[in-house]
Design a protein around this motif. Structure first.
Motif, PDB file in Angstrom:
ATOM      1  N   GLU A 232      17.416 -29.535  -8.466  1.00 34.17           N
ATOM      2  CA  GLU A 232      17.566 -28.842  -7.180  1.00 34.17           C
ATOM      3  C   GLU A 232      18.769 -27.909  -7.211  1.00 34.17           C
ATOM      4  O   GLU A 232      18.723 -26.798  -6.672  1.00 34.17           O
ATOM      5  N   HIS A 233      19.856 -28.356  -7.857  1.00 34.85           N
ATOM      6  CA  HIS A 233      21.023 -27.477  -8.004  1.00 34.85           C
ATOM      7  C   HIS A 233      20.651 -26.254  -8.851  1.00 34.85           C
ATOM      8  O   HIS A 233      21.042 -25.124  -8.541  1.00 34.85           O
ATOM      9  N   ARG A 234      19.885 -26.486  -9.896  1.00 33.24           N
ATOM     10  CA  ARG A 234      19.517 -25.385 -10.783  1.00 33.24           C
ATOM     11  C   ARG A 234      18.648 -24.360 -10.059  1.00 33.24           C
ATOM     12  O   ARG A 234      18.831 -23.152 -10.209  1.00 33.24           O
ATOM     13  N   ARG A 235      17.719 -24.858  -9.254  1.00 32.70           N
ATOM     14  CA  ARG A 235      16.809 -23.957  -8.533  1.00 32.70           C
ATOM     15  C   ARG A 235      17.412 -23.421  -7.235  1.00 32.70           C
ATOM     16  O   ARG A 235      16.918 -22.448  -6.678  1.00 32.70           O
ATOM     17  N   GLY A 236      18.435 -24.092  -6.761  1.00 36.41           N
ATOM     18  CA  GLY A 236      19.070 -23.637  -5.522  1.00 36.41           C
ATOM     19  C   GLY A 236      18.198 -23.812  -4.301  1.00 36.41           C
ATOM     20  O   GLY A 236      18.286 -23.040  -3.338  1.00 36.41           O
ATOM     21  N   GLY A 237      17.361 -24.843  -4.321  1.00 36.64           N
ATOM     22  CA  GLY A 237      16.478 -25.085  -3.182  1.00 36.64           C
ATOM     23  C   GLY A 237      15.916 -26.492  -3.203  1.00 36.64           C
ATOM     24  O   GLY A 237      15.890 -27.154  -4.245  1.00 36.64           O
ATOM     25  N   VAL A 238      15.462 -26.973  -2.038  1.00 39.33           N
ATOM     26  CA  VAL A 238      14.811 -28.281  -1.912  1.00 39.33           C
ATOM     27  C   VAL A 238      13.575 -28.111  -1.034  1.00 39.33           C
ATOM     28  O   VAL A 238      13.497 -27.194  -0.221  1.00 39.33           O
ATOM     29  N   THR A 239      12.613 -28.996  -1.192  1.00 41.55           N
ATOM     30  CA  THR A 239      11.444 -28.957  -0.322  1.00 41.55           C
ATOM     31  C   THR A 239      11.819 -29.537   1.044  1.00 41.55           C
ATOM     32  O   THR A 239      12.789 -30.290   1.168  1.00 41.55           O
ATOM     33  N   LYS A 240      11.030 -29.207   2.041  1.00 38.74           N
ATOM     34  CA  LYS A 240      11.297 -29.727   3.380  1.00 38.74           C
ATOM     35  C   LYS A 240      11.159 -31.250   3.397  1.00 38.74           C
ATOM     36  O   LYS A 240      11.934 -31.945   4.063  1.00 38.74           O
ATOM     37  N   LEU A 241      10.174 -31.771   2.649  1.00 37.45           N
ATOM     38  CA  LEU A 241       9.975 -33.215   2.591  1.00 37.45           C
ATOM     39  C   LEU A 241      11.205 -33.904   2.024  1.00 37.45           C
ATOM     40  O   LEU A 241      11.683 -34.897   2.571  1.00 37.45           O
ATOM     41  N   ARG A 242      11.712 -33.392   0.938  1.00 39.06           N
ATOM     42  CA  ARG A 242      12.918 -33.969   0.322  1.00 39.06           C
ATOM     43  C   ARG A 242      14.078 -33.950   1.303  1.00 39.06           C
ATOM     44  O   ARG A 242      14.823 -34.927   1.434  1.00 39.06           O
ATOM     45  N   TYR A 243      14.237 -32.841   2.011  1.00 41.49           N
ATOM     46  CA  TYR A 243      15.333 -32.716   2.965  1.00 41.49           C
ATOM     47  C   TYR A 243      15.169 -33.709   4.117  1.00 41.49           C
ATOM     48  O   TYR A 243      16.128 -34.383   4.501  1.00 41.49           O
ATOM     49  N   MET A 244      13.952 -33.816   4.653  1.00 42.15           N
ATOM     50  CA  MET A 244      13.721 -34.707   5.791  1.00 42.15           C
ATOM     51  C   MET A 244      14.029 -36.157   5.423  1.00 42.15           C
ATOM     52  O   MET A 244      14.665 -36.885   6.192  1.00 42.15           O
ATOM     53  N   GLN A 245      13.557 -36.566   4.238  1.00 36.68           N
ATOM     54  CA  GLN A 245      13.772 -37.945   3.829  1.00 36.68           C
ATOM     55  C   GLN A 245      15.237 -38.218   3.495  1.00 36.68           C
ATOM     56  O   GLN A 245      15.756 -39.293   3.794  1.00 36.68           O
ATOM     57  N   TRP A 246      15.909 -37.254   2.918  1.00 38.61           N
ATOM     58  CA  TRP A 246      17.344 -37.403   2.641  1.00 38.61           C
ATOM     59  C   TRP A 246      18.145 -37.490   3.931  1.00 38.61           C
ATOM     60  O   TRP A 246      19.056 -38.318   4.060  1.00 38.61           O
ATOM     61  N   ARG A 247      17.785 -36.655   4.889  1.00 44.90           N
ATOM     62  CA  ARG A 247      18.532 -36.592   6.154  1.00 44.90           C
ATOM     63  C   ARG A 247      18.569 -37.949   6.857  1.00 44.90           C
ATOM     64  O   ARG A 247      19.584 -38.333   7.436  1.00 44.90           O
ATOM     65  N   GLU A 248      17.458 -38.688   6.786  1.00 46.40           N
ATOM     66  CA  GLU A 248      17.408 -39.984   7.465  1.00 46.40           C
ATOM     67  C   GLU A 248      18.354 -41.002   6.833  1.00 46.40           C
ATOM     68  O   GLU A 248      18.758 -41.968   7.476  1.00 46.40           O
ATOM     69  N   THR A 249      18.683 -40.811   5.543  1.00 51.00           N
ATOM     70  CA  THR A 249      19.582 -41.761   4.872  1.00 51.00           C
ATOM     71  C   THR A 249      21.052 -41.461   5.150  1.00 51.00           C
ATOM     72  O   THR A 249      21.918 -42.284   4.848  1.00 51.00           O
ATOM     73  N   MET A 250      21.349 -40.299   5.707  1.00 48.18           N
ATOM     74  CA  MET A 250      22.732 -39.921   5.972  1.00 48.18           C
ATOM     75  C   MET A 250      23.318 -40.680   7.155  1.00 48.18           C
ATOM     76  O   MET A 250      24.508 -40.936   7.220  1.00 48.18           O
ATOM     77  N   SER A 251      22.458 -41.026   8.111  1.00 51.18           N
ATOM     78  CA  SER A 251      22.907 -41.768   9.284  1.00 51.18           C
ATOM     79  C   SER A 251      22.355 -43.186   9.198  1.00 51.18           C
ATOM     80  O   SER A 251      21.942 -43.638   8.138  1.00 51.18           O
ATOM     81  N   SER A 252      22.290 -43.870  10.321  1.00 47.28           N
ATOM     82  CA  SER A 252      21.778 -45.241  10.343  1.00 47.28           C
ATOM     83  C   SER A 252      20.274 -45.295  10.596  1.00 47.28           C
ATOM     84  O   SER A 252      19.711 -46.384  10.735  1.00 47.28           O
TER      85      SER A 252
END
Length: 308
Positions: free
Chosen positions: A142-162
């Protein structure tokens, strides 16, 4: 403890908050959804029309959950737009303290997962948001491509909080003097949440107890509710409101992403989500909230010196 079961006051916290300060009414824009609300007659508020929300509120008026949701007064036209007219849950309160908790183990619909998987385009904007919150969050590719899919972002976002771990997250708080706190994106541990609850209630055991009883009453109603059994609740919130007079309340709000199940199907709301089962974890979040309020009460009680 006087539990407000019929308080005529409400506003979705994380969009617009109406509070009284120095005897003058003010509107505080908090975040997102700007323009979703309009003034209405006293005791009512107008929210931008949503087919889902309108349908849900209409059904809830005939359900056992009716005392725990804002009263629904139908759909009205204003300035060539349609709005849902509902109870204004903040009207009549003097400088209330308000907390919005997003409830459930995910805030995205299953159809969003399917759509994102079908359209695996990389989003630079979401990658930048991820990096801003945690530069180590994106993987090497993802760092190499400079982008993430929306699915990856949504699932990651939920782990940032409780959200992913406890089934709820604190969205924001307005204190008695109108000060707004929104710095809860990384509030994740039980200890962090307990400290937040103490700050929100000023450590008042009576207020904490009032909230616990109201949460318990909501849970008992949910277990009897046909609406709850037959709907997937995504992105819904519990709105906590109290004021110095000792009045305490919690309301179920935000049903724009709530969808009914096919006839004959039902959800338990206390299971982990596996793609396809549509479980939302609503009861998991509610049980964790009950436990955390209990822990907070116990901690505050231990600090109270014994009376002679």
């Amino acid at each position: 403890m006087n539990l407000l079961r019929k308080t005529k006051s409400w506003k979705t916290f994380f969009t617009v908050v109406h509070w009284t300060y120095r005897r003058s009414n003010s509107w505080v824009q908090l975040a997102g959804h700007e323009g979703n609300f309009r003034f209405s007659e006293a005791g009512h508020i107008l929210k931008k029309f949503s087919v889902n929300e309108s349908r849900c509120l209409q059904q809830l008026m005939g359900d056992v959950l009716r005392p725990y949701v804002p009263a629904y007064y139908g759909v009205v036209d204003k300035d060539s737009e349609q709005f849902i007219q509902m109870e204004d849950l903040l009207m009549g309160l003097s400088s209330p303290c308000i907390m919005d908790c997003k409830i459930g183990i995910r805030t995205y619909l299953e159809e969003e997962v399917t759509k994102s998987r079908q359209q695996l385009n990389l989003r630079k904007d979401l990658y930048q948001k991820m990096c801003k919150a945690d530069p180590k969050a994106p993987n090497e590719e993802e760092h190499r491509r400079g982008g993430v899919t929306k699915l990856r972002y949504m699932q990651w976002r939920e782990t940032m909080s409780s959200t992913a771990s406890l089934g709820f997250r604190i969205e924001g708080i307005t204190m008695e003097n109108g000060t707004v706190h929104r710095d809860f994106k990384h509030t994740k541990t039980r200890e962090q949440i307990i400290r937040t609850l103490i700050r929100f209630t000023d450590g008042c055991t009576e207020t904490l107890e009032g909230y616990w009883f109201r949460l318990q009453a909501i849970k008992e109603a949910l277990m009897q509710s046909q609406f709850f059994k037959s709907h997937e609740l995504i992105g819904s919130s519990l709105l906590f409101i109290h004021e110095q007079k000792g009045r305490v309340n919690i309301w179920m709000i935000d049903f724009g992403k709530t969808t009914g199940l096919p006839e004959g199907q039902s959800l338990r709301h206390d299971l982990a989500w596996v793609e396809g089962n549509r479980e939302d974890g609503y009861l998991l979040g509610l049980d964790n909230l009950l436990g955390l309020f209990s822990e907070t009460m116990a901690r505050q009680a231990a600090l109270t010196p014994p009376q002679d």
